[in-house]
Scaffold this motif. Structure first.
Motif, PDB file in Angstrom:
ATOM      1  N   LEU A 115       0.857  -1.186   0.000  1.00 33.79           N
ATOM      2  CA  LEU A 115       0.000   0.000   0.000  1.00 33.79           C
ATOM      3  C   LEU A 115       0.895   1.238   0.000  1.00 33.79           C
ATOM      4  CD1 LEU A 115      -2.661   1.581   0.368  1.00 33.79           C
ATOM      5  CD2 LEU A 115      -2.495   1.118   2.811  1.00 33.79           C
ATOM      6  N   VAL A 116       0.778   2.029  -1.061  1.00 39.56           N
ATOM      7  CA  VAL A 116       1.607   3.221  -1.196  1.00 39.56           C
ATOM      8  C   VAL A 116       0.809   4.425  -0.735  1.00 39.56           C
ATOM      9  CG1 VAL A 116       3.080   4.530  -2.766  1.00 39.56           C
ATOM     10  CG2 VAL A 116       2.566   2.134  -3.259  1.00 39.56           C
ATOM     11  N   LYS A 117       1.425   5.228   0.124  1.00 36.88           N
ATOM     12  CA  LYS A 117       0.722   6.393   0.642  1.00 36.88           C
ATOM     13  C   LYS A 117       1.696   7.555   0.770  1.00 36.88           C
ATOM     14  CE  LYS A 117      -1.976   7.804   4.473  1.00 36.88           C
ATOM     15  NZ  LYS A 117      -2.182   7.578   5.883  1.00 36.88           N
ATOM     16  N   ASN A 118       1.386   8.658   0.138  1.00 36.13           N
ATOM     17  CA  ASN A 118       2.257   9.836   0.158  1.00 36.13           C
ATOM     18  C   ASN A 118       3.715   9.480  -0.144  1.00 36.13           C
ATOM     19  OD1 ASN A 118       0.008  11.321   0.948  1.00 36.13           O
ATOM     20  ND2 ASN A 118       0.445  10.955   3.122  1.00 36.13           N
ATOM     21  N   GLY A 119       3.912   8.608  -1.137  1.00 32.44           N
ATOM     22  CA  GLY A 119       5.267   8.263  -1.550  1.00 32.44           C
ATOM     23  C   GLY A 119       5.988   7.288  -0.641  1.00 32.44           C
ATOM     24  N   GLU A 120       5.268   6.747   0.332  1.00 34.66           N
ATOM     25  CA  GLU A 120       5.898   5.780   1.230  1.00 34.66           C
ATOM     26  C   GLU A 120       5.125   4.465   1.198  1.00 34.66           C
ATOM     27  OE1 GLU A 120       6.293   7.353   5.156  1.00 34.66           O
ATOM     28  OE2 GLU A 120       7.304   9.169   4.462  1.00 34.66           O
ATOM     29  N   ILE A 121       5.812   3.387   1.570  1.00 36.93           N
ATOM     30  CA  ILE A 121       5.129   2.100   1.676  1.00 36.93           C
ATOM     31  C   ILE A 121       4.500   2.027   3.067  1.00 36.93           C
ATOM     32  CG2 ILE A 121       5.399  -0.413   1.566  1.00 36.93           C
ATOM     33  CD1 ILE A 121       6.030   0.912  -1.092  1.00 36.93           C
ATOM     34  N   ALA A 122       3.171   2.131   3.108  1.00 39.59           N
ATOM     35  CA  ALA A 122       2.488   2.167   4.402  1.00 39.59           C
ATOM     36  C   ALA A 122       2.261   0.766   4.945  1.00 39.59           C
ATOM     37  CB  ALA A 122       1.156   2.906   4.267  1.00 39.59           C
ATOM     38  N   LEU A 123       2.211  -0.209   4.031  1.00 39.14           N
ATOM     39  CA  LEU A 123       1.883  -1.566   4.429  1.00 39.14           C
ATOM     40  C   LEU A 123       2.414  -2.480   3.348  1.00 39.14           C
ATOM     41  CD1 LEU A 123       0.115  -2.787   6.716  1.00 39.14           C
ATOM     42  CD2 LEU A 123      -1.796  -2.751   5.122  1.00 39.14           C
ATOM     43  N   TYR A 124       3.043  -3.587   3.724  1.00 36.62           N
ATOM     44  CA  TYR A 124       3.655  -4.448   2.712  1.00 36.62           C
ATOM     45  C   TYR A 124       3.779  -5.840   3.281  1.00 36.62           C
ATOM     46  CZ  TYR A 124       7.384  -6.113  -0.448  1.00 36.62           C
ATOM     47  OH  TYR A 124       8.132  -6.819  -1.338  1.00 36.62           O
ATOM     48  N   ASP A 125       2.999  -6.784   2.749  1.00 34.59           N
ATOM     49  CA  ASP A 125       3.051  -8.145   3.274  1.00 34.59           C
ATOM     50  C   ASP A 125       2.336  -9.089   2.308  1.00 34.59           C
ATOM     51  OD1 ASP A 125       3.559 -10.237   5.051  1.00 34.59           O
ATOM     52  OD2 ASP A 125       3.034  -9.017   6.784  1.00 34.59           O
ATOM     53  N   ALA A 126       2.382 -10.385   2.637  1.00 34.86           N
ATOM     54  CA  ALA A 126       1.603 -11.357   1.872  1.00 34.86           C
ATOM     55  C   ALA A 126       0.130 -11.044   2.084  1.00 34.86           C
ATOM     56  CB  ALA A 126       1.921 -12.771   2.336  1.00 34.86           C
ATOM     57  N   LEU A 127      -0.650 -11.110   1.009  1.00 32.79           N
ATOM     58  CA  LEU A 127      -2.067 -10.753   1.090  1.00 32.79           C
ATOM     59  C   LEU A 127      -2.800 -11.582   2.145  1.00 32.79           C
ATOM     60  CD1 LEU A 127      -4.600  -9.335   0.100  1.00 32.79           C
ATOM     61  CD2 LEU A 127      -4.643 -10.855  -1.859  1.00 32.79           C
ATOM     62  N   ASP A 128      -2.548 -12.898   2.150  1.00 30.73           N
ATOM     63  CA  ASP A 128      -3.235 -13.756   3.113  1.00 30.73           C
ATOM     64  C   ASP A 128      -2.869 -13.391   4.547  1.00 30.73           C
ATOM     65  OD1 ASP A 128      -4.503 -15.073   1.094  1.00 30.73           O
ATOM     66  OD2 ASP A 128      -3.112 -16.764   1.015  1.00 30.73           O
ATOM     67  N   THR A 129      -1.585 -13.014   4.755  1.00 28.07           N
ATOM     68  CA  THR A 129      -1.152 -12.603   6.088  1.00 28.07           C
ATOM     69  C   THR A 129      -1.869 -11.319   6.504  1.00 28.07           C
ATOM     70  OG1 THR A 129       1.004 -13.523   5.568  1.00 28.07           O
ATOM     71  CG2 THR A 129       0.889 -12.082   7.488  1.00 28.07           C
ATOM     72  N   LEU A 130      -1.958 -10.360   5.570  1.00 32.42           N
ATOM     73  CA  LEU A 130      -2.641  -9.099   5.872  1.00 32.42           C
ATOM     74  C   LEU A 130      -4.077  -9.355   6.321  1.00 32.42           C
ATOM     75  CD1 LEU A 130      -1.533  -6.687   2.999  1.00 32.42           C
ATOM     76  CD2 LEU A 130      -0.839  -6.656   5.395  1.00 32.42           C
ATOM     77  N   LYS A 131      -4.760 -10.253   5.583  1.00 26.94           N
ATOM     78  CA  LYS A 131      -6.158 -10.533   5.931  1.00 26.94           C
ATOM     79  C   LYS A 131      -6.259 -11.230   7.280  1.00 26.94           C
ATOM     80  CE  LYS A 131      -8.052 -11.125   1.299  1.00 26.94           C
ATOM     81  NZ  LYS A 131      -8.625 -12.165   0.424  1.00 26.94           N
ATOM     82  N   GLU A 132      -5.310 -12.149   7.521  1.00 27.94           N
ATOM     83  CA  GLU A 132      -5.386 -12.896   8.772  1.00 27.94           C
ATOM     84  C   GLU A 132      -5.011 -12.038   9.981  1.00 27.94           C
ATOM     85  OE1 GLU A 132      -4.750 -17.256   6.707  1.00 27.94           O
ATOM     86  OE2 GLU A 132      -3.024 -16.196   7.498  1.00 27.94           O
ATOM     87  N   GLU A 133      -4.200 -10.999   9.743  1.00 29.86           N
ATOM     88  CA  GLU A 133      -3.742 -10.170  10.871  1.00 29.86           C
ATOM     89  C   GLU A 133      -4.689  -9.023  11.205  1.00 29.86           C
ATOM     90  OE1 GLU A 133       0.121  -8.718   9.942  1.00 29.86           O
ATOM     91  OE2 GLU A 133       1.126 -10.412  10.909  1.00 29.86           O
ATOM     92  N   HIS A 134      -5.611  -8.741  10.286  1.00 25.63           N
ATOM     93  CA  HIS A 134      -6.488  -7.590  10.522  1.00 25.63           C
ATOM     94  C   HIS A 134      -7.923  -8.029  10.780  1.00 25.63           C
ATOM     95  CE1 HIS A 134      -3.043  -5.530   8.707  1.00 25.63           C
ATOM     96  NE2 HIS A 134      -3.443  -4.498   9.425  1.00 25.63           N
ATOM     97  N   ILE A 135      -8.538  -7.354  11.715  1.00 27.55           N
ATOM     98  CA  ILE A 135      -9.894  -7.711  12.118  1.00 27.55           C
ATOM     99  C   ILE A 135     -10.816  -6.503  11.922  1.00 27.55           C
ATOM    100  CG2 ILE A 135     -11.351  -8.411  14.065  1.00 27.55           C
ATOM    101  CD1 ILE A 135      -8.857  -9.693  15.297  1.00 27.55           C
TER     102      ILE A 135
END
Lengths: 137, 298
Positions: free
Chosen positions: B203-223
């Protein structure tokens, strides 16, 4: 084999494939010995990353739902039944959970729910018996 | 794994505007990286560095082990590129475009080009300028894939196209990935597409990487969850793992990072009850991180 992938909720796609294949096996729509489509064929059909389908197949193999055969190809395994039972329980538990939350919301006690369940079951077994259709109140 | 593209601490400004700030990304062979972010967040600038069209002020870019800005020819020969902008020469006809591309790319596979053209029902004898937007996009995809590049870079490939063209483009990309070793960078506003195709998401935000991971991990880590208070709570609940929250009074809906146990503990501490809790969709994660709640701890 009809699978439906949704991106509306957060269930990872590989897990959607795993759950739906388990469901198809548990409900008898896939039988032991049935051949699974090759990874790239299923990936194209569902329009999802082939790596994702490969991961789903690996998980299904590890949990014993499918097996790879020496002649290439992935098949629903013969020894699927005890595991399928557990899966059947899981599927039913999901349904029961939503029934319970709705019933509790409506103010039914567990005893009332069990009672109602018995009545409905009797109606399904012998739908012609009119006495069972009576409103309990 | 063998990484095809690697950006290390890339920083780039245009005049006084910082376009990319310390961007590091790695794309392994055979994987799909999804780049998401709002307009102007820096996604296209990142892709231009991969293509060697821009040089970083500091940091390094490596594609196939080379610096694309210094060795553009051998790098670009291995990249298939499709952008939302219509860059095909309108005066050419389809078959002329094929010959033109053939001249540039020794690996051009005419049989594959014809197969794609047939599948897309492309009229190779019509001038490209007379084709519909959808057909021009399909022609662009044919031109980008027919030399069988090991790396495919897609910059908003389906923006402004109808669902059928989008589906066509996606299926061809899926088939291309299924062929051994193809690597893809996909920048897209259609999160459903990224969801279906990506192994990893940045996820790119204001020229920085705000979030970067395996898609499945991102889904499993967020509620995604709803917090309910017995009585109306007029101050915004802030808790450990909170990314963003909205609501008022008794009910608040939040995106939170961490385990369900952590969430329950935090809710208990606040005197709220957690209802309707499930793993977050990419869409919810994207919105949550694009507009995080001020004061939320990560």
């Amino acid at each position: 084999m009809q699978l439906h992938i949704t991106t509306n909720d957060g269930v990872p796609i590989y897990l959607q494939i795993v759950n739906q294949v388990k469901y198809l096996v548990a409900s008898g729509r896939l039988s032991p010995g049935d051949e699974m489509p090759p990874i790239r064929v299923l990936a194209e059909q569902l329009v999802v990353n082939p790596n994702t389908v490969a991961r789903a197949y690996r998980e299904l193999e590890v949990s014993g739902v499918v097996e790879k055969r020496r002649t290439a190809g992935t098949y629903i395994s013969e020894a699927g039944s005890p595991l399928a039972r557990g899966e059947q329980v899981r599927i039913l538990s999901d349904r029961i959970d939503s029934l319970l939350s709705e019933a509790h919301q409506l103010g039914f006690s567990d005893e009332e729910i069990v009672d109602l369940l018995r009545r409905r079951s009797a109606v399904l077994v012998s739908p012609s018996d009119p006495t069972l259709e009576e409103d309990p109140s | 794994m063998n990484s095809i593209v690697q950006l290390d601490h890339v920083t780039r400004s245009f005049g006084s505007k910082l376009a990319l700030n310390d961007v590091s990304l790695k794309v392994d062979q055979g994987t799909v990286l999804g780049l998401v972010g709002e307009n102007g967040s820096g996604k296209t600038t990142i892709l231009k560095h991969v293509l060697g069209l821009l040089k970083p002020n500091t940091g390094t870019v490596s594609v196939f082990g080379m610096d694309p800005a210094r060795q553009p020819v051998p790098v670009l020969a291995q990249i298939g590129y499709l952008s939302e902008e219509d860059i095909l020469p309108g005066w050419m006809r389809g078959y002329e475009l094929q010959r033109y591309m053939q001249g540039f790319y020794p690996t051009w596979d005419q049989e594959y080009a014809d197969q794609l053209a047939k599948e897309f029902r492309l009229d190779l004898y019509a001038k490209l300028s007379t084709l519909s937007k959808g057909q021009r996009a399909r022609a662009g995809l044919m031109a980008a894939l027919a030399y069988r590049p090991p790396l495919i870079v897609l910059d908003e490939p389906s923006s402004g196209l109808d669902p059928i063209v989008r589906h066509d483009i996606l299926s061809v990309i899926v088939r291309t990935i299924a062929e051994e070793g193809r690597t893809v960078i996909l920048s897209s506003h259609h999160l459903a597409e990224v969801d279906r195709l990506a192994d990893n998401v940045a996820l790119v935000k204001n020229g920085e990487i705000a979030l970067y991971d395996a898609l499945d991990t991102l889904k499993e880590e967020h509620i995604t969850c709803t917090l309910v208070y017995e009585k109306a709570n007029f101050s915004m609940p802030i808790f450990k793992g909170l990314v963003s929250i909205s609501g008022s009074g008794r009910e608040w809906t939040a995106l939170s990072k961490g385990t369900p146990e952590l969430l329950r503990e935090e809710a208990e501490r606040l005197g709220a009850r957690v209802i309707d809790q499930r793993s977050a969709s990419l869409d919810e994660i994207f919105v949550g991180y694009s507009r995080p709640t001020h004061g939320a701890s990560r």
